[in-house]
Design a protein around this motif. Structure first.
Motif, PDB file in Angstrom:
ATOM      1  N   ALA A  36       0.832  -1.204   0.000  1.00 17.31           N
ATOM      2  CA  ALA A  36       0.000   0.000   0.000  1.00 17.31           C
ATOM      3  C   ALA A  36       0.867   1.254   0.000  1.00 17.31           C
ATOM      4  O   ALA A  36       1.862   1.332   0.687  1.00 17.31           O
ATOM      5  CB  ALA A  36      -0.910  -0.009   1.221  1.00 17.31           C
ATOM      6  N   LYS A  37       0.471   2.240  -0.770  1.00 14.13           N
ATOM      7  CA  LYS A  37       1.158   3.527  -0.804  1.00 14.13           C
ATOM      8  C   LYS A  37       0.685   4.362   0.376  1.00 14.13           C
ATOM      9  O   LYS A  37      -0.491   4.379   0.718  1.00 14.13           O
ATOM     10  CB  LYS A  37       0.824   4.260  -2.111  1.00 14.13           C
ATOM     11  N   SER A  38       1.586   5.083   1.032  1.00 18.35           N
ATOM     12  CA  SER A  38       1.208   5.954   2.137  1.00 18.35           C
ATOM     13  C   SER A  38       2.180   7.118   2.180  1.00 18.35           C
ATOM     14  O   SER A  38       3.294   7.039   1.662  1.00 18.35           O
ATOM     15  CB  SER A  38       1.229   5.184   3.458  1.00 18.35           C
ATOM     16  N   PRO A  39       1.784   8.241   2.834  1.00 16.57           N
ATOM     17  CA  PRO A  39       2.655   9.404   2.887  1.00 16.57           C
ATOM     18  C   PRO A  39       3.788   9.259   3.890  1.00 16.57           C
ATOM     19  O   PRO A  39       4.633  10.145   3.983  1.00 16.57           O
ATOM     20  CB  PRO A  39       1.687  10.519   3.312  1.00 16.57           C
ATOM     21  N   TRP A  40       3.800   8.174   4.669  1.00 18.36           N
ATOM     22  CA  TRP A  40       4.855   7.975   5.658  1.00 18.36           C
ATOM     23  C   TRP A  40       5.691   6.748   5.304  1.00 18.36           C
ATOM     24  O   TRP A  40       5.324   5.958   4.423  1.00 18.36           O
ATOM     25  CB  TRP A  40       4.239   7.817   7.043  1.00 18.36           C
ATOM     26  N   GLY A 220       7.230   4.160   9.801  1.00 17.42           N
ATOM     27  CA  GLY A 220       6.126   5.104   9.825  1.00 17.42           C
ATOM     28  C   GLY A 220       5.241   5.003  11.050  1.00 17.42           C
ATOM     29  O   GLY A 220       4.180   5.635  11.094  1.00 17.42           O
ATOM     30  N   ASP A 254       0.000  13.605   9.701  1.00 18.45           N
ATOM     31  CA  ASP A 254      -0.274  13.018   8.383  1.00 18.45           C
ATOM     32  C   ASP A 254      -1.120  11.759   8.465  1.00 18.45           C
ATOM     33  O   ASP A 254      -1.349  11.092   7.460  1.00 18.45           O
ATOM     34  CB  ASP A 254       1.037  12.729   7.656  1.00 18.45           C
ATOM     35  N   ARG A 256      -0.477   8.946  10.251  1.00 14.63           N
ATOM     36  CA  ARG A 256       0.233   7.700  10.528  1.00 14.63           C
ATOM     37  C   ARG A 256      -0.230   7.118  11.866  1.00 14.63           C
ATOM     38  O   ARG A 256      -0.693   7.838  12.754  1.00 14.63           O
ATOM     39  CB  ARG A 256       1.736   7.917  10.549  1.00 14.63           C
ATOM     40  N   ASN A 308      -4.440   9.362  14.705  1.00 15.22           N
ATOM     41  CA  ASN A 308      -4.704   7.948  14.451  1.00 15.22           C
ATOM     42  C   ASN A 308      -4.051   7.085  15.531  1.00 15.22           C
ATOM     43  O   ASN A 308      -3.086   6.357  15.286  1.00 15.22           O
ATOM     44  CB  ASN A 308      -4.184   7.573  13.058  1.00 15.22           C
ATOM     45  N   ALA A 349       1.382  -1.344   8.033  1.00 10.54           N
ATOM     46  CA  ALA A 349       0.481  -0.342   7.461  1.00 10.54           C
ATOM     47  C   ALA A 349      -0.926  -0.896   7.267  1.00 10.54           C
ATOM     48  O   ALA A 349      -1.881  -0.128   7.139  1.00 10.54           O
ATOM     49  CB  ALA A 349       1.041   0.163   6.129  1.00 10.54           C
ATOM     50  N   ASP A 350      -1.062  -2.216   7.289  1.00 10.07           N
ATOM     51  CA  ASP A 350      -2.338  -2.856   6.981  1.00 10.07           C
ATOM     52  C   ASP A 350      -3.078  -3.415   8.192  1.00 10.07           C
ATOM     53  O   ASP A 350      -4.309  -3.513   8.174  1.00 10.07           O
ATOM     54  CB  ASP A 350      -2.101  -3.999   5.987  1.00 10.07           C
ATOM     55  N   GLY A 377      -5.778   1.460   8.162  1.00  4.06           N
ATOM     56  CA  GLY A 377      -5.791   2.110   6.869  1.00  4.06           C
ATOM     57  C   GLY A 377      -7.139   2.035   6.175  1.00  4.06           C
ATOM     58  O   GLY A 377      -8.085   1.452   6.626  1.00  4.06           O
TER      59      GLY A 377
END
Length: 377
Positions: A36-40, A220, A254, A256, A308, A349-350, A377
Motif C-alpha cells: 500500500a502507498k502511504s505518505p509515511w 512510519g 499526516d 500515521r 490515528n 500499514a495494513d 488504513g
C-alpha cells in the motif's frame, strides 16, 4: 535467590554499562515495505510491552516486606526474561484454548522484537533507597535484568523505560524528600535523552526534560511513552500535555498510526474513587480519585483527538490480562511482569496484531492468553 544473582553496582559502573551497551548492543530496526502507498515510511514493527516489574531488593539478597509472599522475586524476573528472549522462536498463535485467534499473521514466525517497552512500576519502593540518599538496590536490580545485554540474565532487546506510582509516589526522609523520584527520572533520561555530546543506549527522537515523556519512530509508526499518565502533575510532576500536543502535531498529523504507553488505564482498579461508606478506595466510590481523575482522562483524550491512535498499552492492575475499549481507543494490559506477563504486538500499514502472554517455567516457555487483531488504513 537464583544462582544467577544480581550484583550491586556503583553509579559509575552503572553509567559505564549504560554507555557500553549503547555502543555495542543497539539493534538497527529493519522495516519491510508494504504494497500500500502511504505518505509515511513503510511499517512492520514487532515489539514487546511489559509493566509492573516491581524489583524488590533492598540490600544484597534481602527483599522488601511481603515481596517474597507476593512473588516479587528475582527468580520470577529471570523466568520472565527467559521467555521474552525466546519469543522469536515461536509462531503467532492460530488458536488459543481451541478458539481461532483471527490474527492477520497467525502461523507466521514471530520476528525479533525491535524493543521492549516498560509500562511503569519498574521498582517496588521508589528504586529501593533507605533513609539516607544512596544507590537504590531495586533500580540496580532492574537494570541488571531489563537493560539490553547478552546472556540469560537480562533482556536481549532495547528497553524503553517508563515509571509508575511505585517509582514516583514515595517521599524520602527529610530533607531529601524528592531523592527517590529524582533518581528514577535520572535513570530514564540517561537511557533515552541524547544531546550533542551524549549518546544514550536507547536514543529517542523527542525527549521532554520537564515531564520525561518521550517519543520515537519505527518506520512510519510513531510511539509515545507517557510515564505514569499523560498530563501527570502528581508529587511535583510537570504535566506533559502541551509537549504531547506539539509532538503529535509535528510527527503524526499526516495520519500515521500512533501507539501510546503509560502506567494507568481505564480498568476498574485505575478508576478507583474514595468510598466514604467503606472508608477505602474502590470501583463503587464517588469521591476523589485514587490514581487519576475524570478530568485527567478527559484532558488526555482531548489532546489525542484527531490523531490515528491505534492503541494504548498500560499496566497498574497485576492479575488480569485485559483487551478492552474506551470509546474508540483500544487498550491492552498484560499480567504483571513479576507474574510472567507481557504483550506482543505487530503493527504494519495494513493491520495490528496483539497477543497477551505469560512466561511458564525456567526454560523460557510461553503461554498465549488473549489475542486481538484489526485492520488499519
Amino acid at each position: 535467590m537464583n544462582d544467577r544473582t544480581f550484583l550491586p553496582l556503583s553509579r559509575r559502573a552503572l553509567l559505564t554499562n549504560i554507555l557500553s551497551f549503547g555502543v555495542v548492543s543497539s539493534v538497527r530496526p529493519v522495516f519491510a515495505a508494504t504494497a500500500a502507498k502511504s505518505p509515511w515510511p513503510p511499517i512492520d514493527a514487532t515489539f514487546l510491552f511489559t509493566a509492573d516489574v516491581h524489583t524488590c531488593l533492598v540490600s544484597g539478597g534481602t527483599l522488601s516486606p511481603n515481596c517474597e509472599q507476593e512473588g516479587k522475586t528475582d527468580a520470577n524476573l529471570l523466568r520472565h526474561v527467559a521467555a521474552v528472549n525466546r519469543i522469536a522462536e515461536f509462531d503467532w498463535p492460530a488458536e488459543i484454548g481451541g478458539v481461532a485467534t483471527g490474527l492477520a499473521g497467525a502461523g507466521q514466525k514471530i520476528a525479533t522484537p525491535l524493543g521492549i517497552v516498560i509500562g511503569g512500576d519498574m521498582t517496588d519502593d521508589g528504586g529501593g533507597q533507605v533513609k539516607v540518599p544512596g544507590e537504590g538496590h531495586q533500580l540496580l536490580q532492574f537494570s541488571s535484568r531489563y537493560q539490553q545485554g547478552v546472556g540469560p540474565d537480562r533482556v536481549h532487546f532495547p528497553v524503553y523505560n517508563g515509571l509508575g506510582n511505585h517509582d514516583l509516589d514515595q517521599d524520602g526522609m527529610p530533607p531529601h524528600i524528592d531523592w527517590y523520584r529524582r533518581e528514577l527520572r535520572d535513570y530514564v533520561e540517561l537511557n533515552h535523552r541524547q544531546t550533542v555530546f551524549y549518546k544514550p543506549p536507547v536514543a529517542v527522537a523527542n525527549y521532554d526534560i520537564e515531564s520525561d515523556n518521550y517519543s520515537w519512530d519505527w518506520g512510519g509508526l510513531h510511539l509515545v511513552q507517557l510515564q505514569r499518565f499523560g498530563g501527570d502533575t502528581t508529587k511535583g510532576a510537570i504535566g506533559g500535555l502541551e509537549w504531547l500536543g506539539q509532538d503529535l502535531a509535528a510527527s503524526a498529523a499526516d495520519g500515521r498510526p500512533v501507539v501510546l504507553f503509560q502506567h494507568y488505564g481505564w480498568d476498574a482498579f485505575s478508576l478507583e474513587k474514595w468510598d466514604s461508606a467503606k472508608s477505602t478506595f474502590d470501583d463503587e466510590g464517588s469521591g476523589h480519585a485514587h490514581w487519576w481523575s475524570d478530568d485527567d482522562r478527559a484532558a488526555l483524550l482531548a489532546v489525542l483527538k484527531g490523531y490515528n491512535v491505534v492503541g494504548l498499552f498500560h499496566g497498574h492492575e497485576h492479575d488480569t490480562p485485559m483487551i478492552y475499549k474506551q470509546g474508540d481507543l483500544d487498550l491492552f494490559k498484560p499480567i504483571a511482569t513479576y507474574k510472567g506477563g507481557f504483550a506482543l504486538a505487530r503493527i504494519t500499514a495494513d493491520y495490528m496484531d496483539v497477543v497477551l502472554a505469560q512466561a511458564q517455567g525456567d526454560a523460557g516457555d510461553v503461554t498465549f492468553l488473549k489475542a486481538f487483531s484489526k485492520r488499519l488504513g
